[in-house]
Design a protein around this motif. Sequence first.
Motif, short mmCIF file in Angstrom:
data_model
loop_
_atom_site.label_atom_id
_atom_site.label_comp_id
_atom_site.label_asym_id
_atom_site.label_seq_id
_atom_site.Cartn_x
_atom_site.Cartn_y
_atom_site.Cartn_z
N SER A 57 0.79 -1.43 0.11
CA SER A 57 0.03 0.10 0.18
C SER A 57 1.04 1.05 -0.52
O SER A 57 1.72 1.06 0.18
N VAL A 65 3.53 -6.51 -5.57
CA VAL A 65 3.12 -4.70 -7.03
C VAL A 65 2.90 -3.92 -5.67
O VAL A 65 2.33 -4.58 -4.66
N TYR A 120 1.27 -0.23 -4.70
CA TYR A 120 -0.27 0.91 -5.15
C TYR A 120 0.83 2.10 -4.48
O TYR A 120 0.36 2.39 -3.26
N ASP A 121 1.34 2.96 -5.30
CA ASP A 121 2.11 4.43 -4.60
C ASP A 121 1.28 5.00 -5.18
O ASP A 121 2.43 5.75 -6.32
N SER A 134 3.43 6.33 -9.01
CA SER A 134 2.59 5.80 -10.45
C SER A 134 0.76 6.15 -9.47
O SER A 134 0.21 5.71 -8.87
N TYR A 182 0.70 1.36 -11.47
CA TYR A 182 1.37 0.59 -10.02
C TYR A 182 2.66 0.50 -10.72
O TYR A 182 2.99 0.18 -12.17
N TRP A 218 6.18 -2.45 -9.93
CA TRP A 218 6.55 -3.96 -9.74
C TRP A 218 7.95 -4.34 -9.48
O TRP A 218 8.40 -3.16 -9.94
N MET A 239 7.13 0.39 -13.78
CA MET A 239 6.18 1.17 -13.38
C MET A 239 5.28 1.98 -14.66
O MET A 239 5.87 1.49 -16.18
N GLN A 254 -10.27 -0.64 -11.31
CA GLN A 254 -9.35 0.24 -11.78
C GLN A 254 -9.93 1.14 -11.34
O GLN A 254 -9.48 2.03 -10.79
N TYR A 262 -7.98 2.86 -8.61
CA TYR A 262 -6.76 3.34 -8.70
C TYR A 262 -7.00 5.06 -8.99
O TYR A 262 -5.50 6.00 -8.60
N ASP A 303 -4.48 7.62 -3.07
CA ASP A 303 -3.97 6.46 -2.70
C ASP A 303 -4.75 6.35 -1.57
O ASP A 303 -4.64 5.31 -0.90
N ARG A 318 -6.10 2.95 -2.39
CA ARG A 318 -5.43 2.18 -2.55
C ARG A 318 -4.99 1.48 -1.49
O ARG A 318 -5.22 0.06 -1.73
#
Length: 392
Positions: free
Chosen positions: A69, A189, A191-192, A196, A200, A202, A214, A329, A333, A336, A339
């Motif tokens: 996260s 993965v 999510y920040d 991005s 996301y 990776w 990303m 998505q 997305y 934050d 996410r």
Amino acid sequence: MYDVFVVGGGPSGATAALDLVNSGHKVALLDRDGRIKPCGGAIPPRLMQDFDIRDEQLVAKVNTARMISPTGRHVDIPIENGFVGMVDRKDFDPFLRARAAAAGATALTGTFLRIEREEGATFVVYREKATGEERRAQTRLVIGADGARSKVGRAEVPGGDKIPYVLAYHEIIKAPGKSEVYDPVRCDVIYDGDISPDFYGWIFPHGDSASVGMGTEVSSVDLKQATAALRDAAGLSDCETLRKEGAPIPLKPLDRWDNGKDVILAGDAAGVVAPSSGEGIYYAMVGGRVAATACAATLASGRVKDLRLARSLFMKEHKMVFRVLGSMQNAYYRSDERRERFVSLCHDIDVQRLTFEAYMNKKLVRARPMAHLKIGLKNLAHLSGLVAPTRV
């Protein structure tokens, strides 16, 4: 004179060429030499079964996915009763092209220029790499499998010049040893929004190497700087960089894949990358297969309307999955805070099981209706803020 001329030798084009050769057609496969697409490289067991991919093509087998996260919380999701295979596109794509050529496809190296038509005949014009000269090949049909910015699509198919896409970038690094932050059998993965703002980042293991990257649709984001920040946050800044690659990844299947006479699109050129996950290899190969099916039907019947079979076959099987992933998505997305709630939702065992069952088998699982109902209610609770994000 070819039955089908395939432009683009990635997973989609190579699959189409192989299927068409195996069904008795004369096929040319044109690809640019040295092109490597940025890709995490994950392939599910369903792909290996459907397209006869053996273990020796894998550089790693992953048994866990870690969702991270914006605040650094994470949840590890085990892959029960199986694994996700990892491939490196610099080796995987040439293998697919070589397999198609060994089956009988004519392998050509060069750059697509245009399609010309004279007195009812169709010609593909390309620049041959070895000589730098223009060549012209006559064909009955053309498959454009030349990526999200498809030259074939832009020139030949209505709407082919308006495909939305995310820009993706990754760096292949020399893999470090196993540690608290890196595991050679785990996909991370991230999510920040700092990495991005709308997709996301990776970190995917590739055996002796790893893919760190990303993607984003936001043009103001510096992809290389964001990837450097990701490497720094993961403690991978000092790892040797082996190569760097960037390319667009489409966001939505096109409404039309053919021009109604002699051209059909496949793979990224048709927009078949899964929303939310960004998974593309499996759907590209399926896209190549249905394009081959549509071409074979058209050649047998003489009816150009049979080219429409490609999109209808693909959407019949995968439309609902794409719709659900697209909704996910759009819902999670955008910030934050969302996410954070998405990663919290991933703690739920029902979410984990159904997510990976769907990923491994490429179908929405309908076997446990109560689990689906529970997930729907939990999803609403997280989106509405009725529950606080789970703390790890």
